[in-house]
Design a protein around this motif. Sequence first.
Motif, PDB file in Angstrom:
ATOM      1  N   THR A 536       0.848  -1.191   0.000  1.00  0.00           N
ATOM      2  CA  THR A 536       0.000   0.000   0.000  1.00  0.00           C
ATOM      3  C   THR A 536       0.878   1.233   0.000  1.00  0.00           C
ATOM      4  O   THR A 536       1.995   1.226   0.495  1.00  0.00           O
ATOM      5  CB  THR A 536      -0.932   0.014   1.213  1.00  0.00           C
ATOM      6  OG1 THR A 536      -0.146   0.063   2.414  1.00  0.00           O
ATOM      7  CG2 THR A 536      -1.825  -1.214   1.242  1.00  0.00           C
ATOM      8  N   GLY A 537       0.363   2.300  -0.584  1.00  0.00           N
ATOM      9  CA  GLY A 537       1.120   3.537  -0.679  1.00  0.00           C
ATOM     10  C   GLY A 537       0.905   4.175  -2.035  1.00  0.00           C
ATOM     11  O   GLY A 537       0.087   3.707  -2.855  1.00  0.00           O
ATOM     12  N   ARG A 564       5.608   9.572   0.236  1.00  0.00           N
ATOM     13  CA  ARG A 564       4.994   9.563   1.566  1.00  0.00           C
ATOM     14  C   ARG A 564       3.962  10.672   1.697  1.00  0.00           C
ATOM     15  O   ARG A 564       2.888  10.480   2.280  1.00  0.00           O
ATOM     16  CB  ARG A 564       6.070   9.723   2.640  1.00  0.00           C
ATOM     17  CG  ARG A 564       5.504   9.803   4.053  1.00  0.00           C
ATOM     18  CD  ARG A 564       6.589   9.873   5.100  1.00  0.00           C
ATOM     19  NE  ARG A 564       7.304   8.599   5.177  1.00  0.00           N
ATOM     20  CZ  ARG A 564       8.275   8.369   6.065  1.00  0.00           C
ATOM     21  NH1 ARG A 564       8.638   9.329   6.907  1.00  0.00           N
ATOM     22  NH2 ARG A 564       8.878   7.208   6.101  1.00  0.00           N
ATOM     23  N   ALA A 567       0.728   9.704   0.096  1.00  0.00           N
ATOM     24  CA  ALA A 567       0.041   8.674   0.879  1.00  0.00           C
ATOM     25  C   ALA A 567      -0.659   9.292   2.086  1.00  0.00           C
ATOM     26  O   ALA A 567      -1.793   8.921   2.426  1.00  0.00           O
ATOM     27  CB  ALA A 567       1.045   7.615   1.322  1.00  0.00           C
ATOM     28  N   ARG A 568      -0.016  10.239   2.720  1.00  0.00           N
ATOM     29  CA  ARG A 568      -0.640  10.887   3.880  1.00  0.00           C
ATOM     30  C   ARG A 568      -1.858  11.692   3.458  1.00  0.00           C
ATOM     31  O   ARG A 568      -2.890  11.677   4.138  1.00  0.00           O
ATOM     32  CB  ARG A 568       0.386  11.790   4.568  1.00  0.00           C
ATOM     33  CG  ARG A 568       1.451  11.006   5.350  1.00  0.00           C
ATOM     34  CD  ARG A 568       2.462  11.942   5.956  1.00  0.00           C
ATOM     35  NE  ARG A 568       3.428  11.198   6.778  1.00  0.00           N
ATOM     36  CZ  ARG A 568       4.495  11.757   7.349  1.00  0.00           C
ATOM     37  NH1 ARG A 568       4.753  13.057   7.179  1.00  0.00           N
ATOM     38  NH2 ARG A 568       5.305  11.025   8.075  1.00  0.00           N
ATOM     39  N   GLY A 571      -4.630   9.469   2.993  1.00  0.00           N
ATOM     40  CA  GLY A 571      -4.955   8.645   4.153  1.00  0.00           C
ATOM     41  C   GLY A 571      -4.600   7.188   3.968  1.00  0.00           C
ATOM     42  O   GLY A 571      -5.295   6.296   4.484  1.00  0.00           O
ATOM     43  N   VAL A 572      -3.514   6.898   3.231  1.00  0.00           N
ATOM     44  CA  VAL A 572      -3.105   5.530   2.937  1.00  0.00           C
ATOM     45  C   VAL A 572      -1.911   5.165   3.817  1.00  0.00           C
ATOM     46  O   VAL A 572      -0.901   5.873   3.838  1.00  0.00           O
ATOM     47  CB  VAL A 572      -2.727   5.376   1.451  1.00  0.00           C
ATOM     48  CG1 VAL A 572      -2.247   3.955   1.167  1.00  0.00           C
ATOM     49  CG2 VAL A 572      -3.905   5.727   0.562  1.00  0.00           C
ATOM     50  N   ARG A 573      -2.028   4.081   4.565  1.00  0.00           N
ATOM     51  CA  ARG A 573      -0.899   3.589   5.360  1.00  0.00           C
ATOM     52  C   ARG A 573       0.099   2.891   4.433  1.00  0.00           C
ATOM     53  O   ARG A 573      -0.284   2.239   3.471  1.00  0.00           O
ATOM     54  CB  ARG A 573      -1.373   2.609   6.428  1.00  0.00           C
ATOM     55  CG  ARG A 573      -2.311   3.218   7.457  1.00  0.00           C
ATOM     56  CD  ARG A 573      -2.777   2.147   8.414  1.00  0.00           C
ATOM     57  NE  ARG A 573      -1.654   1.580   9.162  1.00  0.00           N
ATOM     58  CZ  ARG A 573      -1.661   0.404   9.771  1.00  0.00           C
ATOM     59  NH1 ARG A 573      -2.750  -0.371   9.699  1.00  0.00           N
ATOM     60  NH2 ARG A 573      -0.619  -0.037  10.449  1.00  0.00           N
ATOM     61  N   GLN A 574       1.354   2.989   4.733  1.00  0.00           N
ATOM     62  CA  GLN A 574       2.402   2.356   3.931  1.00  0.00           C
ATOM     63  C   GLN A 574       2.743   1.006   4.548  1.00  0.00           C
ATOM     64  O   GLN A 574       3.464   0.917   5.548  1.00  0.00           O
ATOM     65  CB  GLN A 574       3.643   3.253   3.838  1.00  0.00           C
ATOM     66  CG  GLN A 574       3.370   4.550   3.087  1.00  0.00           C
ATOM     67  CD  GLN A 574       4.637   5.318   2.752  1.00  0.00           C
ATOM     68  OE1 GLN A 574       4.682   6.065   1.796  1.00  0.00           O
ATOM     69  NE2 GLN A 574       5.669   5.164   3.558  1.00  0.00           N
ATOM     70  N   ARG A 575       2.215  -0.061   3.963  1.00  0.00           N
ATOM     71  CA  ARG A 575       2.417  -1.418   4.456  1.00  0.00           C
ATOM     72  C   ARG A 575       2.873  -2.304   3.290  1.00  0.00           C
ATOM     73  O   ARG A 575       2.477  -2.098   2.142  1.00  0.00           O
ATOM     74  CB  ARG A 575       1.127  -1.994   5.045  1.00  0.00           C
ATOM     75  CG  ARG A 575       0.480  -1.144   6.125  1.00  0.00           C
ATOM     76  CD  ARG A 575       1.289  -1.135   7.409  1.00  0.00           C
ATOM     77  NE  ARG A 575       1.309  -2.467   8.051  1.00  0.00           N
ATOM     78  CZ  ARG A 575       1.971  -2.715   9.176  1.00  0.00           C
ATOM     79  NH1 ARG A 575       2.671  -1.741   9.777  1.00  0.00           N
ATOM     80  NH2 ARG A 575       1.938  -3.923   9.711  1.00  0.00           N
ATOM     81  N   GLY A 608       5.268  -2.401   8.283  1.00  0.00           N
ATOM     82  CA  GLY A 608       5.292  -0.993   7.909  1.00  0.00           C
ATOM     83  C   GLY A 608       6.619  -0.653   7.247  1.00  0.00           C
ATOM     84  O   GLY A 608       7.645  -1.293   7.478  1.00  0.00           O
TER      85      GLY A 608
END
Length: 677
Positions: A536-537, A564, A567-568, A571-575, A608
């Motif tokens: 994700t990202g 990054r 993504a912020r 609202g996307v978490r970086q996983r 993460g």
Amino acid sequence: MTRLRFLLGCLLLVAAATASEAAARSAQARIARVSTAVATLDGVRVRLDWPAQAREGVLSLQAARVEAPELGYRFHDLQWRCPLRRDGARWRCEGDVRAGRGRPLRLAIELDDARTAARLHDRRSAIRLRRDAATPELTRIELARVPLAWAQALLAQAWAAPRLSAGSVDGRLDVIAPSGADLRVEGPLRIDGAALDTPDGRVAAEGVGAAVELRARFGERATRVGVAGAVRGGELLFGNAYLALQRRRVAFALEAERDGEGPWRLPRLHWDDPGVLRVDGRAVLGADAGLRALDVGAAMPDLRALRDGYLSGFLGVAGLADLRLAGAAAARLRYDAGALHEFDLRLDGVAVDDPQGRFRVADLAGDVRFSSAESLRSELRWQGGELHGLDFGAARLPLLGERGELRLADEVAVPLLGGRARLAHMRLRPPADGRGLELNFGLDLERLDIARLAAALQWPPFAGELTGHIPQARYADDRLEFEGGLAVHLFGGAVQVSSLAMERPFGVAPTLSADIAFDDIDLQSLTGVLGFGSITGKLDGEVAGLRLVDWTPVAFDARLRTDRAAARRAGVRQRISQRAVQDLSSVSDASFMGSLQARLIGLFDDFGYARLGIGCRLAEQVCEMDGLGSAGPGFIIVAGAGLPRLSVIGFNRRVDWPTLLERLAAAGSGDVKPVFE
């Protein structure tokens, strides 16, 4: 053999002038010049030796120079020696004749008050000549298996370049030379096995047979030539035009005229290959035999036969040697002073199919009309087709020809991959003033099915829709350039293609070059399509200097990295999933940071990460790998974040490109093994 065939009339005059001295033991004469309607002899020496009481004498004739300028023949050091006999009022003389160091031929002459006859021959070929006193301006020549090479000088009067290398001719020619008038040559000829070529190789013929009627007039002010008859089989080459006539009989007619040293005018061109091609028109040639003007119409009732008989040379040069054609067509063309002035093409049920899969069109019909002097409307239509594996549907193409160009009269939408390709504008300018064909157009792509596109191009099974905009594209000099680039919305982000160009788009080994930029691509959607584990990202990056030859990458400089900030904002978490870590390590020949990470990867579904980045610079089948930065001897691909923290480090900076492709394919199929250290 070549240098003696038009001299017979001149020799006969000299022999007749010396015959009255036959009663003497010997006689000789020196003549500065002997002129006839056919040729002129300079430096003539004649000697007759006739022993007393003998029934025959020996006639010797020499000429320093012989010229027949209207026919193009010039000889030096001509010699003829023969036994001279008299039978009542008739004289006979037969012996070897040669010019310079040429091979001797046999020359026999008979003359009396009523007629003059001669025969020039070798073991296989013969030329017979006859002139009657009642018609002194007419000389009749009969030809039997005469090599075409004997006509080399005569051909050079009209066209200096070709070399006659094979073939023979039979027939009859009447040479008419009235006093004070132009020389005329007329009669029927049969040609077998003709072959010729030019030094530059642009014109050639092999195995050509013909039955023709010749009409030619040679004068100081003008030359007129007319040939009509039929060609029987053979092969002919004119530039890129290769004609394979096989055993077909083709009727033809050609008329040519020239004033002084001016250009050749061809007021009549006629070619009728029944069921294949009929051409009627006229042309003007330059001094180099190049085309200066052409006005011609053609009927092509069977394009399949036309392709085999006439188009293979053009198609081969264009890289379309295997192209299949069907249907019928007719065309008219007017070209002058380096520019196309009129063009009219009519198509009926035409099918075009490239076995190499580059393009296909079904049931193409309608017409294309163009004029440099007036506005003309026309329309093309088709039922469907394919372009580089991409199917397109039926459409109509309204056209307007005016002001020296052919334009699209209205926007055209073509069904394509479940969506539409909209041709917004188009302008085609024919070759003119030394400039080649030029095509400009604008294209919009609306909601194309990416899954169908990917299948056609043998990509991974992408899903979604593609929408793009090409405001301006230009094709010229076998190069297609897209100005303004191509904007594509894909995987929630944008792909911008710039500096896009193609060389030989329909030829051999088409080449594509481009720069590609990625912005805010949703990684979860992308990795799902590629068959990787989930990431994700948001992804940014570029592929600079991309170059594909025959649709295979040969060079690029690719840099991909996560964004990054994007993504912020989204609202996307970086996983990154366990499977994705394994896939990345396999593809990039990487390992994990320490034994603890190796044990942790089996305990968690995902991890993460702070940043992710990878690069590949392809050159000479080797990919120079890179990442976010250095880590000792290696480079960072995944920089971990949070707990458990996991990072992926690559150590092999040079990877064989085919090997890398195999790894990508294996990762997409799930058949990977992680590397542990």
